[in-house]
Design a protein around this motif. Structure first.
Motif, PDB file in Angstrom:
ATOM      1  N   GLU A  36      24.132  33.716  47.694  1.00  0.00           N
ATOM      2  CA  GLU A  36      24.863  33.766  46.992  1.00  0.00           C
ATOM      3  C   GLU A  36      25.897  34.404  46.494  1.00  0.00           C
ATOM      4  O   GLU A  36      25.388  35.662  46.135  1.00  0.00           O
ATOM      5  CB  GLU A  36      25.065  32.677  46.170  1.00  0.00           C
ATOM      6  N   ASN A  37      27.183  34.810  46.376  1.00  0.00           N
ATOM      7  CA  ASN A  37      27.832  35.966  45.927  1.00  0.00           C
ATOM      8  C   ASN A  37      27.611  37.256  46.836  1.00  0.00           C
ATOM      9  O   ASN A  37      27.666  38.156  45.705  1.00  0.00           O
ATOM     10  CB  ASN A  37      27.076  35.950  44.486  1.00  0.00           C
ATOM     11  N   GLY A  38      27.568  37.074  47.661  1.00  0.00           N
ATOM     12  CA  GLY A  38      27.572  38.710  48.349  1.00  0.00           C
ATOM     13  C   GLY A  38      25.662  39.507  48.351  1.00  0.00           C
ATOM     14  O   GLY A  38      25.335  41.132  48.316  1.00  0.00           O
ATOM     15  N   THR A  39      24.467  38.359  47.460  1.00  0.00           N
ATOM     16  CA  THR A  39      22.679  39.091  47.835  1.00  0.00           C
ATOM     17  C   THR A  39      22.395  39.850  48.750  1.00  0.00           C
ATOM     18  O   THR A  39      22.577  39.562  49.622  1.00  0.00           O
ATOM     19  CB  THR A  39      22.167  37.392  47.069  1.00  0.00           C
ATOM     20  N   GLY A  40      22.234  40.861  48.583  1.00  0.00           N
ATOM     21  CA  GLY A  40      21.732  41.646  49.481  1.00  0.00           C
ATOM     22  C   GLY A  40      22.838  42.942  49.913  1.00  0.00           C
ATOM     23  O   GLY A  40      22.567  44.290  50.665  1.00  0.00           O
ATOM     24  N   LEU A  41      23.590  42.953  49.203  1.00  0.00           N
ATOM     25  CA  LEU A  41      25.066  43.846  49.178  1.00  0.00           C
ATOM     26  C   LEU A  41      24.679  44.626  48.190  1.00  0.00           C
ATOM     27  O   LEU A  41      24.926  44.255  46.819  1.00  0.00           O
ATOM     28  CB  LEU A  41      26.263  42.897  49.896  1.00  0.00           C
ATOM     29  N   SER A  42      25.539  45.747  48.182  1.00  0.00           N
ATOM     30  CA  SER A  42      25.824  46.781  47.026  1.00  0.00           C
ATOM     31  C   SER A  42      27.275  46.453  46.314  1.00  0.00           C
ATOM     32  O   SER A  42      28.156  44.949  47.272  1.00  0.00           O
ATOM     33  CB  SER A  42      25.813  47.898  47.153  1.00  0.00           C
ATOM     34  N   GLY A  43      27.580  46.583  45.082  1.00  0.00           N
ATOM     35  CA  GLY A  43      29.008  46.211  44.679  1.00  0.00           C
ATOM     36  C   GLY A  43      29.799  46.711  45.760  1.00  0.00           C
ATOM     37  O   GLY A  43      30.990  46.114  45.463  1.00  0.00           O
ATOM     38  N   GLY A  44      29.919  47.875  45.853  1.00  0.00           N
ATOM     39  CA  GLY A  44      30.707  48.448  46.724  1.00  0.00           C
ATOM     40  C   GLY A  44      30.018  47.250  47.550  1.00  0.00           C
ATOM     41  O   GLY A  44      31.754  47.770  48.788  1.00  0.00           O
ATOM     42  N   GLN A  45      29.997  47.659  48.602  1.00  0.00           N
ATOM     43  CA  GLN A  45      30.054  46.716  50.358  1.00  0.00           C
ATOM     44  C   GLN A  45      31.034  45.062  49.655  1.00  0.00           C
ATOM     45  O   GLN A  45      31.294  44.702  50.792  1.00  0.00           O
ATOM     46  CB  GLN A  45      28.577  46.234  50.956  1.00  0.00           C
ATOM     47  N   ARG A  46      29.907  44.354  48.707  1.00  0.00           N
ATOM     48  CA  ARG A  46      30.640  42.943  48.694  1.00  0.00           C
ATOM     49  C   ARG A  46      32.567  43.199  47.920  1.00  0.00           C
ATOM     50  O   ARG A  46      32.911  42.690  48.761  1.00  0.00           O
ATOM     51  CB  ARG A  46      29.922  42.500  46.798  1.00  0.00           C
ATOM     52  N   ALA A  47      32.685  44.021  47.407  1.00  0.00           N
ATOM     53  CA  ALA A  47      34.173  44.399  46.931  1.00  0.00           C
ATOM     54  C   ALA A  47      34.986  45.041  48.471  1.00  0.00           C
ATOM     55  O   ALA A  47      36.492  44.382  49.171  1.00  0.00           O
ATOM     56  CB  ALA A  47      34.290  45.988  46.644  1.00  0.00           C
ATOM     57  N   ARG A  48      34.543  44.942  49.377  1.00  0.00           N
ATOM     58  CA  ARG A  48      34.615  45.699  51.026  1.00  0.00           C
ATOM     59  C   ARG A  48      34.690  44.467  51.947  1.00  0.00           C
ATOM     60  O   ARG A  48      35.536  43.936  52.565  1.00  0.00           O
ATOM     61  CB  ARG A  48      34.340  47.023  51.516  1.00  0.00           C
ATOM     62  N   VAL A  49      33.512  43.832  52.137  1.00  0.00           N
ATOM     63  CA  VAL A  49      34.013  42.696  52.443  1.00  0.00           C
ATOM     64  C   VAL A  49      34.958  41.638  52.588  1.00  0.00           C
ATOM     65  O   VAL A  49      35.613  40.702  53.142  1.00  0.00           O
ATOM     66  CB  VAL A  49      32.146  41.864  52.462  1.00  0.00           C
ATOM     67  N   ALA A  50      34.566  41.166  50.882  1.00  0.00           N
ATOM     68  CA  ALA A  50      35.958  40.152  50.264  1.00  0.00           C
ATOM     69  C   ALA A  50      37.143  41.240  50.786  1.00  0.00           C
ATOM     70  O   ALA A  50      38.578  40.333  50.682  1.00  0.00           O
ATOM     71  CB  ALA A  50      35.924  40.469  48.706  1.00  0.00           C
ATOM     72  N   LEU A  51      37.302  42.406  50.812  1.00  0.00           N
ATOM     73  CA  LEU A  51      39.209  43.184  51.131  1.00  0.00           C
ATOM     74  C   LEU A  51      39.357  42.749  52.191  1.00  0.00           C
ATOM     75  O   LEU A  51      40.636  42.351  53.162  1.00  0.00           O
ATOM     76  CB  LEU A  51      38.763  44.656  50.965  1.00  0.00           C
ATOM     77  N   ALA A  52      38.276  42.654  53.267  1.00  0.00           N
ATOM     78  CA  ALA A  52      38.227  42.799  54.031  1.00  0.00           C
ATOM     79  C   ALA A  52      38.631  41.028  54.972  1.00  0.00           C
ATOM     80  O   ALA A  52      39.176  41.035  56.023  1.00  0.00           O
ATOM     81  CB  ALA A  52      36.967  43.088  55.252  1.00  0.00           C
ATOM     82  N   ARG A  53      38.279  40.805  54.085  1.00  0.00           N
ATOM     83  CA  ARG A  53      38.657  38.936  54.555  1.00  0.00           C
ATOM     84  C   ARG A  53      40.201  38.923  54.602  1.00  0.00           C
ATOM     85  O   ARG A  53      40.665  38.447  55.452  1.00  0.00           O
ATOM     86  CB  ARG A  53      37.771  38.137  53.350  1.00  0.00           C
TER      87      ARG A  53
END
Length: 1413
Positions: free
Chosen positions: A680-697
């Motif tokens: 949930e909320n990207g557990t397992g990813l760093s803060g930058g990785q979460r931001a880039r996945v959301a941007l990619a979406r």
């Protein structure tokens, strides 16, 4: 006789008429399925044929022709019934490829066989046999359970329910009214069949009381009792099926309705405050203000029993306060997240349960009325005196139920608050432990938990008081009735009067007991329905158009967003956040900037329609918008699925987006690549990785409009610059060509060159617009928003992103690996509940209370047995000679048995024909003693429920609080909340009642066996055989029931998780117009959850049908045995009462044990939390006084770090020394391990033991020191600081360690913009901007002034001007601290005197920074 008379001929022609009619209907209609009319005709005919055969055999005739003709007619009727029983209920010519075949292996790919079974398979529930056989061989899994039958699938149900009009209750009645009618009819039939048994028993006993016992007539009446039981058994199967359909449909309809409403309602920023009930200083069972240490101390002394004074005071105070109608403000307050989850977990179930029991609204009162009528027939006008007793009891109970309604409302309000606090605590637990604040917050939860327990005690006391009043009414009813019958009417109370009347009294007693609980249930349901109705009446988002699924191709070609002279406020607030703004956005990049908390996010929310508009015009195309929230919102699924977000997979576009967002290199690090499952909320990813996945979406979506809320804040400068160039530089790029893009950012210097206009939000909520040609003219105004690029470092220069023109074939091949998982699947136990689970619950409830309850149960059963025996003795005293005394095989009447007047009261009491008063007094005393014992057992039960609920919840919360941090990584919040709410609610509820009921029926079984063995020893063997048959059937049932119940509890977790996830990402879901997808997903989740429940209750029907048949046959066999052995009518009545109790007890012991096993699955799941791996706190190893100090060096010595043994290391061989008192800059590409380095200093992750690595502060190894002291002296400021519901004072200084002046000064320093210490903060800080939340987090660091301060992108969402001021402030305030800063902005690290550069988990550079000349 040579010829038959006309009457016999006519009688024999009777069966021919319906048979001929049935044949004609079959010839004309040629049915392929069962015709209900034909079956009813044949069944009715067979019943009358058998009735005539048994009651009037002489009417058939005496010749063989008569017997042959009559018997042939019965055979024809029976054959037609058998034929119809084997006909399918569904047309066999219809397509049934997706339906499971009866007796075939069960599979989850096909629907339940219910859709194609025959009538007999449905009546006998034999279609469940394959599943039962599978469960007996191995554990059941989801793949072994059929899909729901077509009548139960929620896709169709939701669409039909949505189209209905009226209130929620009216819509539910419209949708499920037919089932209510059917279950009421079947319930009425069952009631009449049950009430016929005492009437038939009276006739049976009357036949045996004549001078020459009519054995044949007695056997016939016994046969009729058997027939009534068999018919009732079949009716019960039908009734249960329709009741379950009523329940499951209504529950599913409400779940999907609430989810649909959640998708549409306004997203209120600040949750309404729920006023908790006034606290009490003491509870019925002890001090309410128990300390946390007392609660969690396993060796603490058992709580003292409550005092009579506190009990009286508590009940008096509850009576004293009249029912208070919630104020208009409370009614209009929007539902909080906790309340919405409570609606799903509790209120929906409460209402649906009443739909299940809807037939009882008719059958229970009907049963009372018919019982009274039959009693009138037996006792005459004497029954009126008993009715007066009932009336008095019902009047008293009316006022008690009104009191119960008030107590329940208070309890539900308190439960809402507890659920809200628990939810926030679980979500924030990781952050709380970083500061070592968890104990204080856990104490807050325990306080509200104690209030909830107190409310539950009050509710239970009132409920049990109603039960006591009802018991007095029920037990005194026969006493008063018999007194009037003997004293006023002067009639003898013979056996054929006493035992049938007692049977009716028992039925009346049970129904009267159910009436108050029925009213209570309706009261609870009314409260629950009111809460659901209030939620459904909350305002919807203003622009819910019907074209949610429309694609951009169908919208106007002129793409434009325009807002003119408009003012906006957050939902539910009267204060405008944007005032009289005007701007127009066209295709291209629009940049939005402004100081922190000025309203940049509010501007995007206004475009999305999430704010309340007070004036002006707003024109936004009604289509999907690609939205990237400031705090990345990701779901617990694979990275690819998060990016696709339910849109079709376009391979070329997908890889283009991954390269544009610089994600390919990161995905290579995961074993599962883009198919890795995150939490949930990207557990397992760093803060930058979460931001880039959301941007990619957002970029991957086909939306023509993109709203991006600072997605590059958490990225290093080079990555942010590369992503900006990849996405915004080329206006003809297939990713951005023709798109309208609105980007909020503080990193204006990176993206301003690509923007055609800039919207600058200034104080007062105004918007200034700068076109491209004006940007250069207002360069100085924008400089405050811009950050210069950091100095190049070795790692920065080598960390350039992928070229978008590179071929993706190699990358795709590398990422096409087996999917990895960051989240563990929920554990599910196999087999029966372990004995240790029961023992844990027993210990939690206190052994003394359990011993008291079991003793009282034994006394209740012995008193009940004595009650029946006393009536038997009383009835036989009217006979001049007793048959009982001459029978040596009856142990309890054997001459050698010294009864001294207790077993044979006639020795010391006068004959009832001469003086009946002593007999009445004794009967009344026995009844009142039984009431007393039951009341005391209820009090013991309340004590057990209180102690068990208090102990288990406290222990579970303590274990969750002190678990290893890895547990939070792999456990979704929804799963944990399911255990702490749903499973804990089961423990708080009726689980102790199940144990009490099991104990009561077990004692009933033993005493009944004793009576049967002594009265009719010959039946002891059949009794044992029947018990073994019960046990065999139950043994077949139990494995499947356990597996299905566990599957049900596991499948409930996704339902709760999906709701919690939706509430967090509601704005994103609505922006993407993904509501239909999420609604369909919740429908599928509801189907998955309810199929387990449905199949489980089908299994219950399978068991119930067989138990009912065995019970009926057993009582029939015992009755025949008693009749054939020539027992007296009194003894037969007594033995039959014991036999009925024996069969019922055997039946209930098996059933209640199964129910208890199912209920104890919840205990089992809570006990599993008690065995969580706990973090080694090392409280026995305190550090030296004054440790740590700012002069202590921080030493990493050969440190290798990984988050789990099965994972690859995140940091490898780190060796460095950070000088004490230095200011440290930690840089490196996103995902290089910077945050892991910070976590290691908090000792949340330990160095690999095999490497011998150590982390030391000064000379102390932090892996061995007291972690509470360590974390209290280190301040960690995360990029996303967690804020709590309360005030800014509570959030700055939760432990109240600083003075009011210190707190006020810090607040004025960091957040001096109209904020005060009393400013309200919503849970999670949702009413503050991300930048404001970061400022609060920095305020905590300044207030604590720890020796070591770690800041992880702590100013990423703050504008440059404010960030510059804050960093100057930090340098001054934290000059006596070692400050470690993880940042990508140059102003955050420009004054650092020590630098650490990381790349791919290794240290590239560590040393003193050389200042540039």
């Amino acid at each position: 006789m040579a010829h038959q008379n006309p009457t016999e001929i006519q009688l024999h022609l009777i069966p021919l008429i319906p048979n001929i009619l049935s044949a004609l209907l079959i010839l004309v209609d040629r049915p392929r399925t069962v015709r209900r009319s034909l079956f009813i005709i044949a069944a009715t005919l067979l019943f009358f044929q058998l009735t005539i055969t048994t009651l009037a055999p002489d009417a058939i005739g005496t010749t063989w022709k008569c017997f042959t003709t009559w018997g042939g007619g019965i055979c024809v009727t029976l054959a037609s019934i058998v034929a119809m029983l084997n006909m399918p209920l569904r047309d066999p010519l219809l397509n049934s490829s997706k339906i499971g075949k009866p007796f075939a292996k069960p599979e989850s790919s096909v629907r339940s066989p219910e859709d194609i079974v025959t009538l007999w398979q449905w009546m006998s529930v034999s279609w469940m046999a394959p599943l039962i056989s599978t469960a007996c061989k191995r554990q059941l899994h989801d793949k072994d359970v059929w899909l729901l039958a077509s009548d139960f699938q929620h896709q169709t149900l939701h669409l039909l329910f949505r189209d209905l009009t009226g209130t929620v209750l009216v819509r539910l009645l419209k949708a499920n009214g037919l089932d209510i009618v059917l279950t009421t009819c079947l319930g009425t039939f069952e009631t009449l069949a049950e009430l016929s048994e005492p009437v038939l028993l009276k006739q049976l006993l009357n036949a045996l009381m004549s001078e020459i016992p009519a054995i044949r007539a007695a056997v016939v009446y016994a046969s009729f009792i058997l027939i009534a039981r068999v018919l009732k058994a079949h009716s019960a199967v039908f009734k249960l099926w329709y009741e379950r359909r009523n329940y499951e449909r209504s529950r599913g309809e409400m779940i999907t309705m609430i989810h649909d409403k959640t998708l549409r309602r306004k997203a209120f920023t600040i949750a309404a405050e729920v006023s908790t009930p006034s606290s009490q200083t003491s509870t019925l069972l002890g001090d309410e203000n128990d300390t946390l240490e007392d609660i969690n101390n396993e060796d603490a002394e058992p709580s003292q029993p409550w005092s009579l004074r506190s009990w009286v005071r508590g009940v008096y105070q509850a009576f004293k306060h009249k029912f208070v109608v919630p104020s208009q403000r409370e009614k209009e307050a929007p539902a909080s997240t906790g309340k919405i989850l409570n609606l799903l977990r509790g209120d929906v179930y409460e209402v649906a349960q009443r739909f299940w029991e809807a037939s009882t609204l008719i059958t229970k009162p009907l049963s009372v009325i018919v019982s009274v009528v039959l009693l009138w027939k037996i006792l005459g006008s004497a029954s009126l005196f008993g009715i007066i007793v009932i009336g008095v009891g019902m009047v008293v109970n009316y006022y008690m139920t009104r009191l119960l309604e008030r107590v329940e409302q208070e309890r539900r309000a308190t439960t809402d608050v507890k659920l809200e606090r628990t939810s926030q605590f679980v979500e924030s637990l990781r952050h709380l432990r970083w500061y070592d604040w968890q104990d204080r917050w856990l104490g807050h939860i325990m306080e509200i938990r104690q209030k909830e327990l107190f409310q539950r005690v009050k509710s239970n006391v009132v409920n049990r008081s109603i039960n006591v009043i009802n018991n007095i009414t029920s037990y005194m009813f026969p006493v008063v009735g018999f007194a009037a019958y003997t004293l006023i009417l002067h009639r003898p109370l013979t056996v054929d009067i006493a035992f049938p009347a007692l049977g009716l009294f028992t039925m009346l007693q049970n129904n009267l007991r159910d009436l108050p609980s029925l009213y209570t249930s309706l009261t609870n349901a009314r409260v629950a329905m009111r809460r659901i109705e209030d939620f459904m009446l909350e305002p919807d988002k203003d622009d819910n158009e019907d074209d949610e699924t429309a694609t951009p191709a169908f919208h106007q070609s002129n793409l434009e967003i325009s807002i003119r002279n408009a003012s906006f406020s957050w939902p539910g607030s009267d204060t405008t956040v944007l005032d009289n703004i005007s701007f127009v956005c066209e295709p291209g990049l629009t940049l939005v900037c402004g100081k922190v908390g000025i309203g940049k996010t509010a501007l995007l929310q206004a475009i999305l329609g999430e704010l309340d508009q007070h004036s002006g015009e707003k024109n936004v195309p009604a289509e999907m918008i690609g939205y990237c929230a400031q705090m990345p919102w990701l779901e617990s699924m694979s990275i690819r699925d998060n990016i696709l977000f339910s849109t079709p997979f376009d391979e070329a576009r997908y890889w283009q987006v991954l390269r544009a967002c610089c994600l390919v290199e990161d995905l290579r690090k995961f074993k599962g690549g883009d198919r890795s499952l995150i939490g949930e909320n990207g557990t397992g990813l760093s803060g930058g990785q979460r931001a880039r996945v959301a941007l990619a979406r957002a970029v991957y979506s086909r939306s023509r409009i993109l709203l991006l809320d600072d997605p590059i804040a958490a990225l290093d400068h080079q990555t942010a610059e590369t992503i900006s160039r990849n996405i915004f530089a080329d206006q003809n790029s297939p990713l951005t060509a023709g798109r309208l893009i609105v980007l909020v950012t503080h990193r204006v210097d990176i993206v301003k060159q690509y923007a055609y206009q800039v919207l600058d939000i200034v104080p007062g909520g105004q918007v200034k617009t700068f076109k491209r040609r004006e940007i250069a003219e207002h360069e100085k105004e924008l400089e405050a928003q811009a950050a210069t690029a950091p100095d190049s470092s070795p790692i920065a220069e080598s960390s350039t992103s992928q070229n978008t023109e590179d071929s993706s074939s190699e990358e795709e091949a590398e990422l096409a690996t087996v999917a990895g998982k960051f989240i563990q699947e929920e554990h599910r136990v196999h087999g029966g509940v372990m004995a240790t689970v029961y023992w844990q619950y027993v210990k939690a409830g206190k052994l003394a209370w359990w011993a008291t309850m079991v003793t009282l149960c034994l006394l209740i059963r012995m008193t009940n047995l004595g009650y029946n025996w006393f009536l038997k003795e009383w009835g036989e005293q009217y006979r001049k000679s007793t048959e009982l005394g001459d029978r040596p095989h009856i142990f309890i009447s054997h001459p050698d048995f010294k009864a001294d007047g207790i077993i044979e009261p006639g020795r010391h009491l006068p004959p009832p024909g001469e003086n009946v008063r002593p007999w009445l007094i004794c009967l009344a005393i026995i009844a009142l003693v039984q009431v007393l014992f039951e009341a005391l057992s209820d009090l013991a039960l309340i004590a057990i429920m209180y102690n068990a609920g208090k102990s288990l919840f406290a222990k579970a919360m303590r274990c969750v609080t002190n678990a290893t941090f890895r547990f939070y990584d792999v456990t979704p919040v929804g799963r944990l909340m399911n255990r702490l709410t749903s499973d804990m609610g089961t423990i708080d509820g009726q689980i102790a009642v199940q144990v009490l009921t099991l104990a009561f029926y077990s004692l009933g079984w033993m005493t009944s066996m004793f009576v049967i063995a002594t009265a009719t020893p010959v039946f002891i063997v059949p009794s044992v055989g029947m018990t073994m048959l019960f046990v065999y059937l139950y043994g077949r049932y139990l494995p499947a029931s356990q597996d299905l119940r566990r599957l049900e509890t596991v499948s409930l977790s996704p339902l709760m998780s999906n709701f919690g996830t939706l509430l967090e990402g509601l704005t994103t879901v609505r922006a993407f117009r993904a509501e239909p997808h999420f609604q369909n997903r919740i429908i599928a989740t509801t189907d998955d959850f309810q199929k387990m429940d449905h199949i489980y209750w089908s299994l219950q029907a399978w068991l119930q049908y067989r138990f009912d048949l065995v019970s009926g046959l057993s009582v029939y066999a015992l009755t025949l045995t008693a009749i054939i052995h020539g027992l007296s009518s009194g003894m037969i009545g007594f033995v039959l009462a014991a036999a009925a109790n024996f069969v019922e007890s055997t039946h209930q012991v098996c059933r209640r044990y199964g129910d208890m096993q199912m209920q104890f699955v919840s205990v089992e799941r809570i006990i599993e939390l008690l065995s969580l791996e706990q973090e080694q706190a090392n409280t026995d190893n305190p550090p030296p006084a004054g440790w740590p100090s700012c002069t202590d060096d921080i030493v990493f010595d050969k440190v290798t770090l990984r988050y789990a043994p099965e994972f690859d290391p995140v940091l490898v061989g780190v060796s460095l020394v950070i000088p004490g008192g230095s200011t440290v800059a930690v840089t490196g590409r996103t995902g290089s391990g910077k945050s892991t380095l910070a976590y290691a200093l908090l000792s949340t992750i330990q160095p690999d033991a095999g490497t011998g690595g150590q982390i030391r502060i000064g000379s102390v190894d932090i892996a061995k020191v007291d972690k509470h002291i360590l974390r209290r002296h280190i301040t960690f400021v995360a990029q996303d600081p967690v804020l709590f519901a309360g005030t800014l004072r509570d959030n700055l200084d939760p432990l109240d360690e600083h003075s009011e002046d210190e707190r006020a000064q810090v607040l004025k320093t960091v957040l001096n913009n109209g904020f005060t210490l009393d400013t309200r903060v919503d849970g999670g800080g949702k009413n503050l901007s991300q930048g404001q939340r970061q400022l609060v987090g920095l305020g905590r660091a300044i207030l604590r002034r720890s020796a070591i301060v770690i800041m992880d992108e702590a100013t990423a969402s703050i504008d440059v001007e404010t960030a510059t001021y804050i960093h100057q402030l930090l340098r001054m305030e934290l000059r006596h601290s070692t400050v470690i800063t993880i940042a990508h902005k140059v102003e955050a690290v420009k004054d650092a005197d020590f630098e650490i550069v990381l790349d791919k988990g290794r240290v590239v550079k560590a040393g003193r920074r050389v200042p540039k000349s």
